[in-house]
Motif scaffolding. Structure first.
Motif, PDB file in Angstrom:
ATOM      1  N   HIS A 171     -32.532 -26.438  51.436  1.00 21.72           N
ATOM      2  CA  HIS A 171     -31.571 -25.410  51.834  1.00 21.72           C
ATOM      3  C   HIS A 171     -31.971 -24.053  51.228  1.00 21.72           C
ATOM      4  O   HIS A 171     -32.022 -23.034  51.921  1.00 21.72           O
ATOM      5  CB  HIS A 171     -30.171 -25.812  51.365  1.00 21.72           C
ATOM      6  CG  HIS A 171     -29.149 -24.743  51.536  1.00 21.72           C
ATOM      7  ND1 HIS A 171     -28.554 -24.487  52.758  1.00 21.72           N
ATOM      8  CD2 HIS A 171     -28.654 -23.839  50.661  1.00 21.72           C
ATOM      9  CE1 HIS A 171     -27.742 -23.461  52.609  1.00 21.72           C
ATOM     10  NE2 HIS A 171     -27.770 -23.055  51.360  1.00 21.72           N
ATOM     11  N   HIS A 172     -32.276 -24.058  49.921  1.00 22.49           N
ATOM     12  CA  HIS A 172     -32.664 -22.801  49.266  1.00 22.49           C
ATOM     13  C   HIS A 172     -33.938 -22.226  49.897  1.00 22.49           C
ATOM     14  O   HIS A 172     -34.068 -21.017  50.084  1.00 22.49           O
ATOM     15  CB  HIS A 172     -32.887 -23.022  47.767  1.00 22.49           C
ATOM     16  CG  HIS A 172     -31.606 -23.245  47.023  1.00 22.49           C
ATOM     17  ND1 HIS A 172     -31.466 -24.174  46.018  1.00 22.49           N
ATOM     18  CD2 HIS A 172     -30.394 -22.675  47.151  1.00 22.49           C
ATOM     19  CE1 HIS A 172     -30.231 -24.158  45.575  1.00 22.49           C
ATOM     20  NE2 HIS A 172     -29.555 -23.250  46.244  1.00 22.49           N
ATOM     21  N   ALA A 173     -34.881 -23.117  50.232  1.00 19.89           N
ATOM     22  CA  ALA A 173     -36.138 -22.653  50.842  1.00 19.89           C
ATOM     23  C   ALA A 173     -35.850 -21.974  52.173  1.00 19.89           C
ATOM     24  O   ALA A 173     -36.396 -20.911  52.480  1.00 19.89           O
ATOM     25  CB  ALA A 173     -37.084 -23.832  51.046  1.00 19.89           C
ATOM     26  N   SER A 174     -34.963 -22.576  52.945  1.00 20.56           N
ATOM     27  CA  SER A 174     -34.635 -22.012  54.250  1.00 20.56           C
ATOM     28  C   SER A 174     -33.951 -20.650  54.093  1.00 20.56           C
ATOM     29  O   SER A 174     -34.245 -19.705  54.829  1.00 20.56           O
ATOM     30  CB  SER A 174     -33.740 -23.006  55.000  1.00 20.56           C
ATOM     31  OG  SER A 174     -33.379 -22.512  56.249  1.00 20.56           O
ATOM     32  N   VAL A 175     -33.073 -20.535  53.112  1.00 25.42           N
ATOM     33  CA  VAL A 175     -32.347 -19.269  52.907  1.00 25.42           C
ATOM     34  C   VAL A 175     -33.312 -18.173  52.411  1.00 25.42           C
ATOM     35  O   VAL A 175     -33.372 -17.072  52.969  1.00 25.42           O
ATOM     36  CB  VAL A 175     -31.190 -19.466  51.900  1.00 25.42           C
ATOM     37  CG1 VAL A 175     -30.562 -18.133  51.545  1.00 25.42           C
ATOM     38  CG2 VAL A 175     -30.135 -20.401  52.485  1.00 25.42           C
ATOM     39  N   PHE A 176     -34.110 -18.493  51.383  1.00 23.52           N
ATOM     40  CA  PHE A 176     -35.032 -17.479  50.837  1.00 23.52           C
ATOM     41  C   PHE A 176     -36.138 -17.121  51.842  1.00 23.52           C
ATOM     42  O   PHE A 176     -36.668 -16.014  51.809  1.00 23.52           O
ATOM     43  CB  PHE A 176     -35.658 -17.962  49.527  1.00 23.52           C
ATOM     44  CG  PHE A 176     -34.845 -17.610  48.312  1.00 23.52           C
ATOM     45  CD1 PHE A 176     -34.735 -16.284  47.888  1.00 23.52           C
ATOM     46  CD2 PHE A 176     -34.190 -18.586  47.587  1.00 23.52           C
ATOM     47  CE1 PHE A 176     -33.987 -15.944  46.765  1.00 23.52           C
ATOM     48  CE2 PHE A 176     -33.436 -18.265  46.455  1.00 23.52           C
ATOM     49  CZ  PHE A 176     -33.333 -16.941  46.047  1.00 23.52           C
ATOM     50  N   SER A 177     -36.494 -18.069  52.723  1.00 25.68           N
ATOM     51  CA  SER A 177     -37.607 -17.804  53.632  1.00 25.68           C
ATOM     52  C   SER A 177     -37.256 -16.748  54.679  1.00 25.68           C
ATOM     53  O   SER A 177     -38.133 -16.253  55.378  1.00 25.68           O
ATOM     54  CB  SER A 177     -38.053 -19.101  54.325  1.00 25.68           C
ATOM     55  OG  SER A 177     -37.068 -19.522  55.253  1.00 25.68           O
ATOM     56  N   ALA A 178     -35.982 -16.394  54.776  1.00 31.89           N
ATOM     57  CA  ALA A 178     -35.592 -15.339  55.714  1.00 31.89           C
ATOM     58  C   ALA A 178     -35.892 -13.955  55.133  1.00 31.89           C
ATOM     59  O   ALA A 178     -35.814 -12.953  55.848  1.00 31.89           O
ATOM     60  CB  ALA A 178     -34.108 -15.453  56.039  1.00 31.89           C
ATOM     61  N   ARG A 179     -36.241 -13.899  53.842  1.00 31.00           N
ATOM     62  CA  ARG A 179     -36.437 -12.601  53.183  1.00 31.00           C
ATOM     63  C   ARG A 179     -37.890 -12.117  53.318  1.00 31.00           C
ATOM     64  O   ARG A 179     -38.830 -12.869  53.068  1.00 31.00           O
ATOM     65  CB  ARG A 179     -36.055 -12.695  51.699  1.00 31.00           C
ATOM     66  CG  ARG A 179     -34.604 -13.060  51.458  1.00 31.00           C
ATOM     67  CD  ARG A 179     -33.644 -12.135  52.202  1.00 31.00           C
ATOM     68  NE  ARG A 179     -33.892 -10.743  51.941  1.00 31.00           N
ATOM     69  CZ  ARG A 179     -33.250 -10.018  51.021  1.00 31.00           C
ATOM     70  NH1 ARG A 179     -32.284 -10.562  50.314  1.00 31.00           N
ATOM     71  NH2 ARG A 179     -33.541  -8.754  50.837  1.00 31.00           N
ATOM     72  N   LYS A 180     -37.993 -10.821  53.661  1.00 30.56           N
ATOM     73  CA  LYS A 180     -39.302 -10.191  53.859  1.00 30.56           C
ATOM     74  C   LYS A 180     -40.173 -10.331  52.615  1.00 30.56           C
ATOM     75  O   LYS A 180     -41.354 -10.647  52.684  1.00 30.56           O
ATOM     76  CB  LYS A 180     -39.040  -8.709  54.169  1.00 30.56           C
ATOM     77  CG  LYS A 180     -40.235  -7.880  54.482  1.00 30.56           C
ATOM     78  CD  LYS A 180     -39.761  -6.585  55.159  1.00 30.56           C
ATOM     79  CE  LYS A 180     -40.855  -5.556  55.210  1.00 30.56           C
ATOM     80  NZ  LYS A 180     -40.795  -4.618  54.078  1.00 30.56           N
TER      81      LYS A 180
END
Ligand code: DC
Length: 215
Positions: free
Chosen positions: A92-101
């Motif tokens: 979940h954290h990977a998916s959330v952080f992966s949206a960041r440039k």
């Protein structure tokens, strides 16, 4: 330039098992880019970084994360985090952080470099579109929502991380939505990628099809 087989697809489509086997059979290195996103997200979470916070802060902290893939093992500043990054929470954290440039730019170079030195099978969400747009072989692996949820359910329960089928399905849907709808490098099916729906295909059949494509 080394040879690259780029494989994209949603979570639970079987990318990891397939990529690992293709790499083994062709004598290529396997690059699990999801593991890089998971390890960096683990580091940022441990440092208390807000995924909605400013990009410059994320980059500054990310610089302290040295991520190394060694065969099947993943090291974060020399700590073996191979198991820690596989929990549903870490995903979940990977998916959330992966949206960041900032996160994507930071990991871009590491992924690009991996494709310079040796032949690789690279799997993730933006391998065919952003990181290796000129890859020799491009594949989009897909499977039905239910099929992917069932796979996740089995894998996590086998690893001793109990999850219900309903939770697995919710998790797959939530991640699909985020991975496909983010502004930067969303998961999309690239037009020049070979589309494989693996819902009713065995692992070996998928691997054979990709190897045929590579040859
Ligand atoms: O493939 P995985 O489940 O280990 O990936 C975890 C998350 O990392 C996924 O939800 C989205 C992100 N990811 C990404 O944005 N780009 C990639 N190339 C690989 C993973």
């Amino acid at each position: 330039m080394a040879r690259v087989i780029a494989i994209d697809g949603p979570s639970g489509a079987g990318k990891s098992s397939v990529s690992r086997l293709v790499a083994k059979r062709l004598g290529y290195q396997y690059l699990d880019t999801g593991a890089l996103y998971r390890a960096l997200a683990l580091y940022l979470t441990r440092k208390g970084i807000d995924p909605e916070g400013p990009d410059d802060k994320i980059v500054n902290v990310a610089k302290g994360a040295e991520i190394r893939l060694d065969g099947e093992r993943v090291f974060l500043n020399d700590e073996d985090v191979s198991d820690a990054i596989r929990t549903p929470e870490a995903g979940h954290h990977a998916s959330v952080f992966s949206a960041r440039k900032s996160v994507r730019e930071y990991l871009f170079k590491i992924q690009k470099d991996a494709g310079q030195s040796c032949d690789i099978v690279a799997e993730g969400r933006d391998m065919t579109t952003v990181v290796f747009p000129n890859a020799r072989v491009k594949i989009y692996l897909d499977a039905s929502e239910e099929g992917r949820a069932a796979r996740r359910y089995r894998q996590l329960n086998e690893k001793g991380m109990p999850i219900t089928m309903e939770e697995a399905l919710d998790d797959v849907r939530e991640r699909d939505f985020r991975d496909k709808n983010r502004d930067i490098a969303p998961l999309i099916r690239s037009e020049d990628a070979l589309y494989l729906d693996t819902t009713n295909m065995g692992l070996e059949a998928v691997v054979d099809r990709i190897i045929k494509e590579a040859q």
